[in-house]
Design an enzyme around this catalytic site. Structure first.
Site, PDB file in Angstrom:
ATOM      1  N   GLY A 138       0.827  -1.210   0.000  1.00 34.60           N
ATOM      2  CA  GLY A 138       0.000   0.000   0.000  1.00 34.60           C
ATOM      3  C   GLY A 138       0.852   1.245   0.000  1.00 34.60           C
ATOM      4  O   GLY A 138       2.063   1.169  -0.199  1.00 34.60           O
ATOM      5  N   ASN A 139       0.225   2.383   0.208  1.00 36.50           N
ATOM      6  CA  ASN A 139       0.964   3.641   0.285  1.00 36.50           C
ATOM      7  C   ASN A 139       0.311   4.568   1.308  1.00 36.50           C
ATOM      8  O   ASN A 139      -0.694   4.211   1.912  1.00 36.50           O
ATOM      9  CB  ASN A 139       1.066   4.293  -1.100  1.00 36.50           C
ATOM     10  CG  ASN A 139      -0.288   4.637  -1.675  1.00 36.50           C
ATOM     11  OD1 ASN A 139      -1.022   5.458  -1.128  1.00 36.50           O
ATOM     12  ND2 ASN A 139      -0.656   3.982  -2.770  1.00 36.50           N
TER      13      ASN A 139
END
Ligand code: C5P
Length: 221
Positions: A29-30
Site C-alpha cells: 500500500g501507500n
C-alpha cells in the site's frame, strides 16, 4: 454554495491509495489518506455537480449526496473508472494508484520459512494514461506527487497523459502531502503556465482547483 456553477455536470473523482494483495492477510500500500480527493468530491457537490467518488480504502466519512464506489486494487479502480468515463464531463484523479502489484497473490498466508523473501512485481495499468487516450469532451485533471524535479516531471506527465491540468505536489515539504489536512501545490496548465499556491487547507486547495475547472469549462463553450 451561492454559485451552483457545476449544475448539470458529472464529475468523477478518485481518492485514497490502492492495496495490492500479497496473500490473504497482507498487501502493498501507500500513505495516501484520501483527504484531497474527498475534499474535491465535497466541494464539487456543493457547486451542484453530480459526483461519483471512486475510493480506495479510507476511513473518511463520505460527504452527503455523493455516489461512492469502493475499490481495493488498481485493477478494480481501472475497471470502475472506465465503466463511468463515457458518462462524465470531468475526471480528477487524486488517487495514489500503485504502479506495481505482486505478480501472484498467494492463496494461503506466506510462512516465514526463509531469511529473505523475494516478491515479483508486475506493472499496473496507468488509468489516467488510458483516459487521456480515450478522452473526447472530458476535462482530465491529474495529480503528481514528487520528491524532486517537481515541475519538469509534472509537465512531462501532463503531456504524456494528455491532461488539461496537473496538480503538482512536492511531498517532501513540511505541510504538504500524505495524511495532512494542508497542502502546498503548484497548478501546471496545458499552455505551460505554472501557478504556485501557498500552504492552505485541502478544502481551500479543492476550491481553487474547482475554480480553474469552471474557468476551463467557460472558455471551452
Ligand atoms: O505517473 P504518476 O503515477 O506519478 O501520475 C500520477 C497521476 O496518474 C495521478 O493523477 C494518478 O491518480 C494517476 N495514475 C493512474 N494510474 C496509475 C498510476 C497513476 O491513474 N497506474
Amino acid at each position: 454554495h451561492p454559485r451552483r456553477e457545476l449544475a448539470g455536470k458529472r464529475l468523477l473523482v478518485t481518492a485514497a491509495g490502492t492495496r495490492e494483495p500479497i496473500d490473504p492477510v497482507r498487501y502493498l500500500g501507500n500513505r495516501s489518506s484520501g483527504k484531497m480527493g474527498y475534499a474535491l468530491a465535497q466541494a464539487a457537490a456543493a457547486r451542484g455537480a453530480e459526483v461519483i467518488l471512486i475510493s480506495g480504502p479510507s476511513g473518511l466519512p463520505v460527504p452527503p449526496g455523493i455516489t461512492i464506489k469502493r475499490v481495493e486494487t488498481a485493477a478494480e479502480m481501472h475497471n470502475a473508472v472506465l465503466a463511468d468515463f463515457d458518462a462524465v464531463d470531468i475526471v480528477i484523479k487524486a488517487a495514489a494508484v500503485a504502479d506495481y502489484r505482486p505478480e501472484l497473490a498467494a492463496e494461503q498466508k506466506i510462512k516465514k520459512t526463509g531469511d529473505t523473501l523475494t516478491l515479483s512485481l508486475v506493472k499496473n495499468p496507468d488509468i489516467l494514461y488510458d483516459l487521456g487516450q480515450r478522452k473526447k469532451r472530458q476535462l482530465l485533471i491529474g495529480f503528481a506527487a514528487e520528491t524532486e524535479g517537481l515541475i519538469e516531471h509534472a509537465q512531462e506527465k501532463l503531456r504524456k497523459k494528455n491532461l488539461d491540468m496537473i496538480v503538482a505536489n512536492d511531498v517532501t515539504l513540511p505541510g504538504a502531502g500524505f495524511n495532512l489536512d494542508t497542502n502546498i501545490v503548484k497548478l501546471v496548465h496545458r499552455n505551460g503556465m505554472v501557478e504556485a499556491l501557498p500552504l492552505q487547507s485541502k478544502q481551500q486547495v479543492a476550491e481553487i482547483i474547482l475554480d480553474k475547472i469552471c474557468a476551463m469549462l467557460t472558455n471551452s463553450t
